[in-house]
Design a protein around this motif. Structure first.
Motif, mmCIF file in Angstrom:
data_model
loop_
_atom_site.group_PDB
_atom_site.id
_atom_site.type_symbol
_atom_site.label_atom_id
_atom_site.label_comp_id
_atom_site.label_asym_id
_atom_site.label_seq_id
_atom_site.Cartn_x
_atom_site.Cartn_y
_atom_site.Cartn_z
ATOM 1 N N SER A 12 -18.934 43.914 -11.222
ATOM 2 C CA SER A 12 -19.780 45.057 -10.921
ATOM 3 C C SER A 12 -21.188 44.514 -10.742
ATOM 4 N N VAL A 13 -21.490 44.060 -9.503
ATOM 5 C CA VAL A 13 -22.690 43.248 -9.294
ATOM 6 C C VAL A 13 -23.625 43.840 -8.254
ATOM 7 N N GLN A 14 -23.357 45.050 -7.804
ATOM 8 C CA GLN A 14 -24.241 45.604 -6.785
ATOM 9 C C GLN A 14 -24.866 46.907 -7.234
ATOM 10 N N GLY A 15 -26.055 47.149 -6.715
ATOM 11 C CA GLY A 15 -26.801 48.340 -7.122
ATOM 12 C C GLY A 15 -27.342 48.199 -8.529
ATOM 13 N N VAL A 16 -27.339 46.984 -9.059
ATOM 14 C CA VAL A 16 -27.804 46.760 -10.423
ATOM 15 C C VAL A 16 -28.919 45.734 -10.456
ATOM 16 N N GLY A 17 -29.544 45.473 -9.287
ATOM 17 C CA GLY A 17 -30.639 44.524 -9.237
ATOM 18 C C GLY A 17 -30.181 43.079 -9.355
ATOM 19 N N PHE A 18 -29.005 42.783 -8.832
ATOM 20 C CA PHE A 18 -28.483 41.428 -8.974
ATOM 21 C C PHE A 18 -29.271 40.430 -8.139
ATOM 22 N N ARG A 19 -29.588 40.807 -6.886
ATOM 23 C CA ARG A 19 -30.289 39.854 -6.018
ATOM 24 C C ARG A 19 -31.692 39.525 -6.547
ATOM 25 N N PRO A 20 -32.491 40.524 -6.957
ATOM 26 C CA PRO A 20 -33.780 40.156 -7.566
ATOM 27 C C PRO A 20 -33.617 39.304 -8.823
ATOM 28 N N PHE A 21 -32.573 39.581 -9.567
ATOM 29 C CA PHE A 21 -32.303 38.777 -10.767
ATOM 30 C C PHE A 21 -32.086 37.312 -10.356
ATOM 31 N N VAL A 22 -31.302 37.102 -9.297
ATOM 32 C CA VAL A 22 -31.042 35.743 -8.814
ATOM 33 C C VAL A 22 -32.346 35.131 -8.297
ATOM 34 N N TRP A 23 -33.096 35.944 -7.572
ATOM 35 C CA TRP A 23 -34.366 35.481 -7.014
ATOM 36 C C TRP A 23 -35.293 34.991 -8.124
ATOM 37 N N ARG A 24 -35.445 35.806 -9.161
ATOM 38 C CA ARG A 24 -36.338 35.453 -10.265
ATOM 39 C C ARG A 24 -35.841 34.197 -10.983
ATOM 40 N N THR A 25 -34.532 34.167 -11.209
ATOM 41 C CA THR A 25 -33.959 33.016 -11.903
ATOM 42 C C THR A 25 -34.169 31.738 -11.085
ATOM 43 N N ALA A 26 -33.874 31.841 -9.775
ATOM 44 C CA ALA A 26 -34.006 30.662 -8.909
ATOM 45 C C ALA A 26 -35.453 30.190 -8.868
ATOM 46 N N HIS A 27 -36.392 31.146 -8.780
ATOM 47 C CA HIS A 27 -37.804 30.779 -8.772
ATOM 48 C C HIS A 27 -38.181 30.088 -10.073
ATOM 49 N N ALA A 28 -37.710 30.649 -11.168
ATOM 50 C CA ALA A 28 -38.026 30.063 -12.465
ATOM 51 C C ALA A 28 -37.457 28.654 -12.576
ATOM 52 N N LEU A 29 -36.305 28.419 -11.954
ATOM 53 C CA LEU A 29 -35.653 27.110 -12.053
ATOM 54 C C LEU A 29 -36.070 26.159 -10.928
ATOM 55 N N CYS A 30 -36.956 26.637 -10.044
ATOM 56 C CA CYS A 30 -37.389 25.847 -8.894
ATOM 57 C C CYS A 30 -36.222 25.439 -8.000
ATOM 58 N N THR A 47 -29.871 25.041 -3.689
ATOM 59 C CA THR A 47 -30.137 23.614 -3.584
ATOM 60 C C THR A 47 -30.987 23.196 -4.778
ATOM 61 N N GLY A 48 -30.501 22.197 -5.529
ATOM 62 C CA GLY A 48 -31.240 21.738 -6.698
ATOM 63 C C GLY A 48 -30.472 20.631 -7.371
ATOM 64 N N THR A 49 -31.021 20.194 -8.520
ATOM 65 C CA THR A 49 -30.334 19.136 -9.264
ATOM 66 C C THR A 49 -29.122 19.738 -9.960
ATOM 67 N N GLN A 50 -28.257 18.857 -10.448
ATOM 68 C CA GLN A 50 -27.070 19.318 -11.167
ATOM 69 C C GLN A 50 -27.483 20.233 -12.324
ATOM 70 N N ALA A 51 -28.494 19.804 -13.064
ATOM 71 C CA ALA A 51 -28.924 20.583 -14.230
ATOM 72 C C ALA A 51 -29.458 21.940 -13.801
ATOM 73 N N GLN A 52 -30.253 21.959 -12.715
ATOM 74 C CA GLN A 52 -30.790 23.233 -12.221
ATOM 75 C C GLN A 52 -29.649 24.166 -11.815
ATOM 76 N N ARG A 53 -28.689 23.589 -11.095
ATOM 77 C CA ARG A 53 -27.580 24.421 -10.609
ATOM 78 C C ARG A 53 -26.723 24.918 -11.769
ATOM 79 N N ASP A 54 -26.521 24.069 -12.756
ATOM 80 C CA ASP A 54 -25.751 24.502 -13.931
ATOM 81 C C ASP A 54 -26.454 25.660 -14.632
ATOM 82 N N SER A 55 -27.766 25.559 -14.750
ATOM 83 C CA SER A 55 -28.514 26.630 -15.410
ATOM 84 C C SER A 55 -28.388 27.930 -14.633
ATOM 85 N N LEU A 56 -28.462 27.792 -13.298
ATOM 86 C CA LEU A 56 -28.338 28.992 -12.468
ATOM 87 C C LEU A 56 -26.957 29.631 -12.671
ATOM 88 N N ALA A 57 -25.926 28.796 -12.634
ATOM 89 C CA ALA A 57 -24.563 29.315 -12.788
ATOM 90 C C ALA A 57 -24.398 30.015 -14.131
#
Ligand SMILES: [Fe+3]
Ligand SMILES: [Mg+2]
Ligand SMILES: [Zn+2]
Ligand SMILES: [Zn+2]
Lengths: 838, 336
Positions: A12-30, A47-57
């Motif tokens: 249940s990932v839509q209409g709940v602000g998922f994309r801005p959440f990803v945007w903010r997270t990605a920005h925070a993780l560079c 696109t990022g380092t293994q550690a960055q991508r793991d954190s995002l996931a």
């Protein structure tokens, strides 16, 4: 080393602000890359380092507050992104599943409307990506502002900036508004000229008046919940003498001050769905809020409008549906102004249209687990993922039952159970149901291949479904009522489409059984496809048919005569033990039962509760709402002194403490929504010692000697619970002056014990493979039917069944009563289609 | 009473009984068929109405009538609700061996009286006697012919939005009377069946409201049954006002006890009329002026069928509404 991964997130990932959440997270993780909605999932290229991508996931698996992430998959990608992470435009038609339930006011918005410096200070219609109306304002597909009732309101420059800023909590929140550009509050009624609508409404309420107020899914009628006179006026004007009224409080602190919710109930109250939760009442409450009951329905203020009003009034408010007696809740302003004219003294409303009627959802803690009793605002249209084996089955439309009507569409391994539509025989509800059907099929793009209905030929839903199947040339599947009750619960607990059979206990008022009698206390050995009738309550006539369901004294006579014989009943009557039968046309009713004149046989548990309530002199002359006598009987049983004295004080003072978390037994609504206001002293999310599925001893009724059911196998091979010994013992005990509450508790205990004995007789080794099945029986008992909303009975039953090593499944997502029937009908039909296609 | 070919005397006795009661003219009585002159029929209208019905009831005799009066009134009423003026009836009897001759006499006499009052002749008939157990007392089949005047176009399909629904009196009297008369339900009330021929009433109504759209006698299934059919056939929605439904207190009492609704109970002297709003007042006045319509009432209104088809809805005193649906068979409990 920098690399790119494609991550897909389902759930249940839509209409709940998922994309801005990803945007903010990605920005925070560079992280560089992009996010987009794709059909029913969200896709991220990162696109990022293994550690960055793991954190995002890891963050994705958690998701934003109202998301429910089911799965995150990660696959390597060749291309490399550089620069800032972006939100890509969604592909057309990709938002098909973006319609989510309405969300209660969030803490950030609540703070904002109370901040005088904010431009949304005291703005009653504010919202953000975390809160506000959703399903109640959707008018079309896909879900964007143009397809909501916010379409007429053009965003001002400031709001547009908020809407377009991924860092803002209003990013892409479709109903965003402010006092400049959004809907405005209005008030009609007695007021001081020039006064603010909120002030006028608050004055009206404080003076004991009745206010019609426009909520998220419809109008409510409100009055002071502390004012017995105002409540009495509301009841008189609404012709609603006894049905319990729900109360809205400002926050959890107010909830605790007004009534006595336990920790688990406080947790439920704070769900983003903001349901009505039934909690323990305190003696200080006005008696006419919930006559004869020891529970009260509470909800928290869930819109900014409610929050502002309650804050201004400074007291809890009764919130009952705004309708004429029998009519559906008003959603249009003109209807409310016209139809509520004889009831309300004033109207508080606004010009944001309600697209569809959504009644308040109702939840309760039943024997330590949360249960949905009504699925409405905040819960619909959340989908239920179906168990393994249902993914590829033909889509089914199931029409449900006639009372607490709701339909269900299944497709692609998911079930979409509609919101509560009301009782089909009542005014306008059939039309509502037809509109809702069309509405859901358009919004969710579902095209059924099979139609399922209750087997009762006189159900309006049966006729509706039959007509639909004929119009569209689709096969019609009539489904037996109690099999549907059990199958609904099986489906939400993940039993696979080809599951081995289970033992189903279906207890309700009545539903038509395959033998043409009215069933209502049945044991079924069943999988999805087949149900074998293995046990029942001994049958009793219902003198007057539906009339006997409204007048409990009829069932008392029927039960006593059947159990003990007319002479014994007459004798007890002469001794003054049966005031409920005084001055009744007993001879005629007995003749009806003898001759079979409008006295159909039933094996109903609901009618057994009615009869017992009548014996104990707590049933009203004529019931005005479903389950009335049974609820009073349960309340009476909870007063049993023997029960209280044997328990330490700390146990009797708090009920079950913590719902179990997550699927399948979890709360209906996912995680808690931390609600505005002071949190209770004991934080709800820290589990206590009693964090267990075993119900509390405090809720178990005490047995009364001699109050037991007989159990015997009938010549047709059905195990039958015989209430005759129970009636004999209850009558004798009443004669000895045993308190009614003790007998009520004893009745609950006896029923739980009797059902357990019945189940024990169905277990292997006697019949490892029940007749008609190829797999051995699972040691699993599945509960269904409206009676399973009885905390006392279910507590005792679950304790007994689990004590003998049985697994017990009970409804949580779908209501146990007829509100959940459609889900069961749909999975039965789909499973049968699966057999045929093999 | 004995059956079989042997009892010539009995045969004669029965024949005489019927002949005398129905006083058919001697010369036609000898023939195998009734012969009706055409000329008066042709003068009376342009269509012949023809109907038949069989009657089975327990008990055979009850307050307000018996199986014979039911058979005569039922068939007459089936004719008159089509706008026809009844002319002649036939009556065929199946009698069980052992039926009391006195009872048969009473029934036949009542039939004759009823027909005479209605101005209709019973012109032909038949009797068969069957062994005890093959039949329960007595069954009657009546057929009737009548003439429909040229200017009448009464039809169940003719109700239009804006029309009103009338009934000529209290609901469910016959159904309640039969339940009480059975004597096995310990219902200690005397309710008389409303069994009556409605020809005169219909003529009075049509004189006052010549544009009457639909008429139906509300027999089995009651007023609810008739209105369900009417809504469907005319493709309209009907709204009934519960407070306007005329019901005798004693019928209400019986319904309360048995868990039944007067709206669904059988009538044998009640019709439902749909008339244009403009003629409502005149129609109601005409009905009330007739002995069989003193308690006539306007019970509902006709509206456009909703988007989802025809319906019958009852509005109660508090403004609540419920849809009327006819049970498919024996009433099964619907409350969950
Ligand atoms: Fe049910
Ligand atoms: Mg006929
Ligand atoms: Zn918010
Ligand atoms: Zn704005």
């Amino acid at each position: 080393m920098r690399a790119t991964e494609r991550m897909t997130v389902t759930g249940s990932v839509q209409g709940v602000g998922f994309r801005p959440f990803v945007w903010r997270t990605a920005h925070a993780l560079c992280i560089a890359g992009e996010v987009r909605n794709r059909g029913d999932h969200v896709e991220i290229l990162a696109t990022g380092t293994q550690a960055q991508r793991d954190s995002l996931a890891e963050a994705l698996r958690r998701g934003p507050r109202h998301a429910r992430v089911e799965n995150v998959t990660r696959t390597p990608e060749a291309l490399l992104f550089t620069g800032a992470f972006t939100i890509a435009t969604s592909e057309a038609g990709a938002l098909q599943s973006g319609i989510v339930p309405d969300l209660a006011l969030c803490p950030a918005c609540h703070t904002e409307i109370r901040t005088p410096s904010s431009r949304r200070w005291r703005y009653a219609l504010t919202c953000c990506a975390d809160c506000g109306p959703r399903f109640s304002i959707v008018t079309g597909f896909p879900y964007d502002r143009a397809n909501t009732t916010m379409a007429p309101f053009t965003l001002c420059a400031a709001c547009r900036a908020d809407y377009e800023n991924p860092a803002d909590r209003r990013f892409h929140a479709e109903p965003v508004a402010c006092p400049t550009c959004g809907p405005r509050l209005r008030y009609t009624g007695p007021a001081t000229p020039g006064e603010d609508p909120l002030d006028s409404a608050a004055s009206l309420l404080r003076a004991g008046g009745i206010l019609a107020i426009k909520g998220t899914g419809g109008y409510h009628l409100a009055c002071l919940a502390t004012d017995t006179t105002a409540i009495a006026t509301l009841r008189a004007r609404k012709h609603r003498p006894t049905k319990p009224l729900a109360v809205m409080v400002a926050d959890t602190a107010a909830a605790c001050a007004f009534a006595a919710p336990n920790a688990a109930e406080l947790h439920l109250l704070q769900q983003a769905s903001a349901p009505i939760v039934t909690v323990r009442a305190t003696p200080a409450l006005p008696a006419n809020l919930a006559p004869g009951l020891d529970r009260i329905g509470l909800m928290l203020a869930y819109t900014p409008l409610h929050a502002l009003l309650i804050e201004q009034v400074g007291q809890p408010l009764v919130m009952t549906s705004g309708n004429r007696s029998g009519a559906p809740q008003a959603i249009e302003d003109e209807t409310a102004l016209r139809d509520l004219a004889g009831i309300a003294d004033g109207w508080l409303y606004h010009d944001r249209r309600i697209a569809r009627r959504l009644d308040d959802s109702v939840c309760a803690m039943i024997a330590g687990q949360s249960m949905t009793l009504r699925r409405g605002r905040g819960l619909a249209p959340r989908r239920l993922p179906l168990p393994a084996g249902f993914e590829t089955l033909p889509p089914v439309l199931a029409l449900g039952g006639d009372l607490k009507a709701a339909f269900c569409l299944t497709q692609n391994g998911q079930a979409l159970l509609s919101h509560h539509l009301g009782d089909l025989p009542a005014e306008g509800v059939e039309n509502t149901a037809r509109q809702a059907l069309a509405d859901y099929q358009t919004l969710f793009g579902l095209t059924p291949a099979l139609v399922a209905v209750d087997a009762h030929p006189d159900y309006i839903s049966h006729r509706l479904g039959t007509a639909l199947s004929q119009q569209r040339g689709l096969p019609l599947h009539p489904i037996w009522h109690h099999h549907a009750h059990i199958a609904a619960c099986m489906a939400e607990h993940g039993l696979a489409a080809d599951t081995a059979p289970v033992i189903g206990l279906a207890l309700d008022g009545t539903g038509l059984g395959p033998d043409g009698t009215a069933w209502g206390c049945e044991a079924l050995l069943c999988d999805y496809r087949t149900a074998h009738h293995a046990g029942r309550l001994a049958r009793t006539p219902m003198p007057g048919a539906d009339r006997a369901a409204r007048e409990p004294w009829r069932m008392l006579l029927a039960h006593l005569d059947t159990a003990l014989g007319p002479d014994a009943t007459t004798h007890a009557l002469a001794l003054g033990l049966l005031p409920a039968l005084h001055n009744r046309p007993l001879d005629t009713l007995r003749a009806m039962m003898r001759k079979g004149v409008n006295a159909p046989p039933c094996s109903s548990a609901g009618r057994l509760f009615d009869a017992m309530a009548a014996l104990l002199d707590i049933a009203s002359e004529r019931l005005t709402h479903e389950g009335e006598a049974a609820m009073r009987l349960e309340a009476l049983a909870r007063q049993a002194p023997a029960l209280r004295e044997t328990l330490p004080k700390s146990l009797t003072d708090s009920g079950p403490d913590e719902p179990t978390n997550g699927q399948p037994d979890g709360q209906p609504d996912g995680r808690a929504h931390s609600h505005p206001g002071r949190r209770p002293d004991s934080p709800t999310d820290s589990p206590t010692a009693a964090n267990t599925t075993l119900p509390h001893a405090a809720t178990l009724p005490a047995p009364v000697p001699g109050m037991v059911f007989g159990l015997a196998c009938t010549p047709d091979g059905v195990w039958e619970l015989d209430p005759a010994p129970l009636w004999a013992a209850a009558l004798a005990a009443k004669g000895r002056g045993v308190p009614a509450c003790t007998l009520a508790a004893g009745f609950h205990a006896a029923l739980a014990a009797g059902l357990t004995d019945l189940v024990m007789n169905l277990l292997p080794p006697q019949a490892p493979c029940p007749p008609g099945f190829t797999q051995p029986l699972l040691r699993t008992v599945v509960l269904g039917g409206g009676v399973m909303a009885n905390d006392l009975l279910v507590s005792a039953l679950v304790a007994r069944l689990e004590a003998v090593g049985l697994r017990v499944l009970r409804p949580a997502f779908a209501p146990p009563g007829d509100g959940g029937l459609a889900l069961g009908q749909a999975v039965i039909t789909a499973a049968r289609a699966r057999m045929e296609t093999r | 009473m004995a059956h079989g070919g042997g009892g010539t005397a009995m045969r004669a006795l029965i024949d005489t009984l019927f002949l005398e009661a129905f006083s058919a003219t001697p010369h036609t009585a000898q023939e195998d068929q009734a012969r009706l002159p055409l000329a008066p029929l042709v003068a009376g209208g342009d269509r012949l109405a023809f109907t038949t019905d069989s009657f089975v009831v327990e008990p055979l005799e009850f307050p307000g009538g018996n199986i014979g009066t039911l058979a005569v009134c039922g068939t007459i009423n089936d004719l008159v609700v089509g706008g026809a003026r009844p002319v002649a009836l036939s009556a065929a009897f199946i009698l069980a061996e052992g039926l009391e001759l006195a009872c048969l006499r009473r029934i036949v006499a009542a039939m004759a009286d009823c027909a005479r009052e209605a101005g209709v002749r019973i012109v032909t008939g038949d009797t068969k006697v069957v062994p005890k157990g093959a039949c329960d007392g007595l069954y009657v089949t009546t057929s009737g012919v009548g003439v429909i005047p040229a200017d009448r176009a009464i039809s169940i399909t003719a109700a239009r939005p804006g029309d009103v629904v009338l009934v000529n009196g209290t609901l469910g009297d016959h159904g309640a009377a039969i339940l009480c008369a059975r004597g096995d339900l310990a219902l200690d009330v005397a309710i008389a069946s409303d069994c009556a021929p409605l020809g005169g009433l219909v003529e009075a109504l049509l004189a006052a409201a010549p544009n009457t759209r639909s008429l139906r006698d509300a027999t089995r299934g009651g007023v609810a049954g008739v209105l369900s059919e009417l809504a469907e056939a005319s493709a309209v929605s009907l709204t009934l006002d519960e407070t306007a439904l005329p019901v005798r207190p004693e019928v209400e009492g019986v319904c309360d006890i048995l868990g039944l609704e007067a709206l669904f109970l059988a009538n044998e002297g009640k019709l439902v009329a749909v008339v244009p709003q403009a003629e409502a007042e005149a129609a109601l006045a005409a009905l009330r002026a007739h002995p069989l319509g003193q308690q006539a009432a306007l019970i509902g209104t006709v509206a456009e069928a909703g988007p989802h088809g025809p319906s019958v809805v009852v509005r109660n005193a508090f403004g609540g509404r419920r849809t009327v649906t006819m049970p498919s068979g024996e009433q099964l409990p619907r409350i969950c």
